[in-house]
Design a protein around this motif. Structure first.
Motif, PDB file in Angstrom:
ATOM      1  N   GLU A   1       0.857  -1.179   0.000  1.00  0.00           N
ATOM      2  CA  GLU A   1       0.000   0.000   0.000  1.00  0.00           C
ATOM      3  C   GLU A   1       0.894   1.229   0.000  1.00  0.00           C
ATOM      4  N   LYS A   2       0.558   2.176  -0.866  1.00  0.00           N
ATOM      5  CA  LYS A   2       1.348   3.392  -0.973  1.00  0.00           C
ATOM      6  C   LYS A   2       0.381   4.571  -1.043  1.00  0.00           C
ATOM      7  N   GLU A   3       0.636   5.574  -0.239  1.00  0.00           N
ATOM      8  CA  GLU A   3      -0.242   6.742  -0.216  1.00  0.00           C
ATOM      9  C   GLU A   3       0.596   8.015  -0.302  1.00  0.00           C
ATOM     10  N   GLU A   4       0.168   8.913  -1.186  1.00  0.00           N
ATOM     11  CA  GLU A   4       0.804  10.226  -1.324  1.00  0.00           C
ATOM     12  C   GLU A   4      -0.247  11.294  -1.080  1.00  0.00           C
ATOM     13  N   LYS A   5       0.077  12.243  -0.228  1.00  0.00           N
ATOM     14  CA  LYS A   5      -0.852  13.339   0.046  1.00  0.00           C
ATOM     15  C   LYS A   5      -0.180  14.663  -0.309  1.00  0.00           C
ATOM     16  N   ASP A   6      -0.981  15.492  -0.919  1.00  0.00           N
ATOM     17  CA  ASP A   6      -0.537  16.841  -1.266  1.00  0.00           C
ATOM     18  C   ASP A   6      -1.690  17.790  -0.929  1.00  0.00           C
ATOM     19  N   ASP A   7      -1.460  19.054  -1.023  1.00  0.00           N
ATOM     20  CA  ASP A   7      -2.529  20.016  -0.734  1.00  0.00           C
ATOM     21  C   ASP A   7      -3.722  19.831  -1.665  1.00  0.00           C
ATOM     22  N   ALA A   8      -3.443  19.506  -2.922  1.00  0.00           N
ATOM     23  CA  ALA A   8      -4.506  19.443  -3.930  1.00  0.00           C
ATOM     24  C   ALA A   8      -5.076  18.036  -4.144  1.00  0.00           C
ATOM     25  N   TYR A   9      -4.353  16.990  -3.745  1.00  0.00           N
ATOM     26  CA  TYR A   9      -4.830  15.641  -4.047  1.00  0.00           C
ATOM     27  C   TYR A   9      -4.317  14.617  -3.034  1.00  0.00           C
ATOM     28  N   THR A  10      -4.964  13.460  -3.062  1.00  0.00           N
ATOM     29  CA  THR A  10      -4.499  12.282  -2.324  1.00  0.00           C
ATOM     30  C   THR A  10      -4.463  11.120  -3.305  1.00  0.00           C
ATOM     31  N   ARG A  11      -3.342  10.453  -3.378  1.00  0.00           N
ATOM     32  CA  ARG A  11      -3.190   9.306  -4.280  1.00  0.00           C
ATOM     33  C   ARG A  11      -2.865   8.086  -3.443  1.00  0.00           C
ATOM     34  N   LYS A  12      -3.660   7.043  -3.625  1.00  0.00           N
ATOM     35  CA  LYS A  12      -3.461   5.827  -2.852  1.00  0.00           C
ATOM     36  C   LYS A  12      -3.453   4.635  -3.809  1.00  0.00           C
ATOM     37  N   GLU A  13      -2.401   3.827  -3.728  1.00  0.00           N
ATOM     38  CA  GLU A  13      -2.294   2.628  -4.554  1.00  0.00           C
ATOM     39  C   GLU A  13      -2.091   1.422  -3.654  1.00  0.00           C
ATOM     40  N   PHE A  14      -2.623   0.297  -4.080  1.00  0.00           N
ATOM     41  CA  PHE A  14      -2.421  -0.931  -3.329  1.00  0.00           C
ATOM     42  C   PHE A  14      -2.446  -2.120  -4.281  1.00  0.00           C
ATOM     43  N   SER A  15      -1.839  -3.200  -3.853  1.00  0.00           N
ATOM     44  CA  SER A  15      -1.877  -4.435  -4.636  1.00  0.00           C
ATOM     45  C   SER A  15      -1.921  -5.620  -3.676  1.00  0.00           C
ATOM     46  N   TYR A  16      -2.416  -6.731  -4.185  1.00  0.00           N
ATOM     47  CA  TYR A  16      -2.533  -7.944  -3.383  1.00  0.00           C
ATOM     48  C   TYR A  16      -2.200  -9.137  -4.268  1.00  0.00           C
ATOM     49  N   ASP A  17      -1.253  -9.943  -3.857  1.00  0.00           N
ATOM     50  CA  ASP A  17      -0.861 -11.146  -4.601  1.00  0.00           C
ATOM     51  C   ASP A  17      -0.925 -12.340  -3.670  1.00  0.00           C
ATOM     52  N   SER A  18      -1.368 -13.470  -4.214  1.00  0.00           N
ATOM     53  CA  SER A  18      -1.384 -14.695  -3.416  1.00  0.00           C
ATOM     54  C   SER A  18      -1.359 -15.901  -4.337  1.00  0.00           C
ATOM     55  N   PHE A  19      -0.930 -17.031  -3.786  1.00  0.00           N
ATOM     56  CA  PHE A  19      -1.008 -18.298  -4.498  1.00  0.00           C
ATOM     57  C   PHE A  19      -1.016 -19.433  -3.489  1.00  0.00           C
ATOM     58  N   GLU A  20      -1.452 -20.576  -3.959  1.00  0.00           N
ATOM     59  CA  GLU A  20      -1.430 -21.807  -3.161  1.00  0.00           C
ATOM     60  C   GLU A  20      -0.970 -22.944  -4.054  1.00  0.00           C
ATOM     61  N   ARG A  21      -0.101 -23.790  -3.533  1.00  0.00           N
ATOM     62  CA  ARG A  21       0.310 -25.016  -4.217  1.00  0.00           C
ATOM     63  C   ARG A  21       0.230 -26.146  -3.198  1.00  0.00           C
ATOM     64  N   SER A  22      -0.141 -27.309  -3.669  1.00  0.00           N
ATOM     65  CA  SER A  22      -0.241 -28.473  -2.793  1.00  0.00           C
ATOM     66  C   SER A  22       0.332 -29.674  -3.519  1.00  0.00           C
ATOM     67  N   LEU A  23       1.254 -30.368  -2.864  1.00  0.00           N
ATOM     68  CA  LEU A  23       1.882 -31.562  -3.428  1.00  0.00           C
ATOM     69  C   LEU A  23       1.634 -32.748  -2.513  1.00  0.00           C
ATOM     70  N   VAL A  24       1.300 -33.877  -3.100  1.00  0.00           N
ATOM     71  CA  VAL A  24       1.200 -35.108  -2.331  1.00  0.00           C
ATOM     72  C   VAL A  24       2.602 -35.702  -2.289  1.00  0.00           C
ATOM     73  N   LEU A  25       3.133 -35.861  -1.086  1.00  0.00           N
ATOM     74  CA  LEU A  25       4.497 -36.361  -0.923  1.00  0.00           C
ATOM     75  C   LEU A  25       4.535 -37.887  -1.029  1.00  0.00           C
ATOM     76  N   PRO A  26       5.621 -38.411  -1.565  1.00  0.00           N
ATOM     77  CA  PRO A  26       5.786 -39.867  -1.567  1.00  0.00           C
ATOM     78  C   PRO A  26       5.921 -40.384  -0.135  1.00  0.00           C
ATOM     79  N   GLU A  27       5.572 -41.612   0.084  1.00  0.00           N
ATOM     80  CA  GLU A  27       5.682 -42.195   1.426  1.00  0.00           C
ATOM     81  C   GLU A  27       7.135 -42.339   1.860  1.00  0.00           C
ATOM     82  N   SER A  28       8.066 -42.235   0.913  1.00  0.00           N
ATOM     83  CA  SER A  28       9.483 -42.386   1.228  1.00  0.00           C
ATOM     84  C   SER A  28      10.086 -41.136   1.879  1.00  0.00           C
TER      85      SER A  28
END
Length: 146
Positions: A83-110
């Motif tokens: 999240e990034k926010e910039e404030k000035d007398d005339a404006y406010t600018r706010k940016e944000f991003s969100y990233d995610s992932f999931e991975r699942s592996l079945v492990l060998p019994e060994s």
């Protein structure tokens, strides 16, 4: 009448029959060999005494990951937000991003689940999974008959 050449649909479970690891995310995808958006690339290497897994996840930090083993499943989850926010007398600018992932592996019994280690460096999450003694390949020994 026009004949059209069609592409034969790949069946993911056929290629998994000969693999010790099963990536459940890929198993249920329509295009097994194509990288899906939001799903990081994964390399698996086997040696005589362990497995190595490398997962490409650039831009994340160690604290963004949660790695668990439930039964024979290695679950990797990563979430980050900025999240990034910039404030000035005339404006406010706010940016944000969100990233995610999931991975699942079945492990060998060994795999010794208590000996799984993970490190994160230069955008690569690296796992070292030790094999049980009974699963390790032993050197070939010739017995001399007397």
């Amino acid at each position: 009448m026009t004949l059209l050449k069609t592409r034969r649909r790949r069946r993911p479970w056929r290629s998994l029959m000969n693999s010790e690891f099963i990536d459940m995310d890929d198993f249920f995808e329509d295009s097994f060999w194509l990288q899906t958006k939001g799903s990081p690339a994964l390399n698996i290497k086997e040696t005589d005494d362990h497995f190595e897994i490398e997962l490409a996840a650039p831009g994340f930090s160690k604290k963004d990951f949660e790695v668990t083993i439930d039964d024979q499943n290695l679950n990797i989850t990563a979430k980050r937000s900025t999240e990034k926010e910039e404030k000035d007398d005339a404006y406010t600018r706010k940016e944000f991003s969100y990233d995610s992932f999931e991975r699942s592996l079945v492990l060998p019994e060994s795999v010794k689940q208590e000996k799984v280690t993970a490190t994160y460096k230069n955008g690569i999450l690296h796992f070292d999974l030790a094999k049980k003694e009974s699963a390790q390949k032993h050197q070939h020994k010739v017995i001399e008959i007397q």
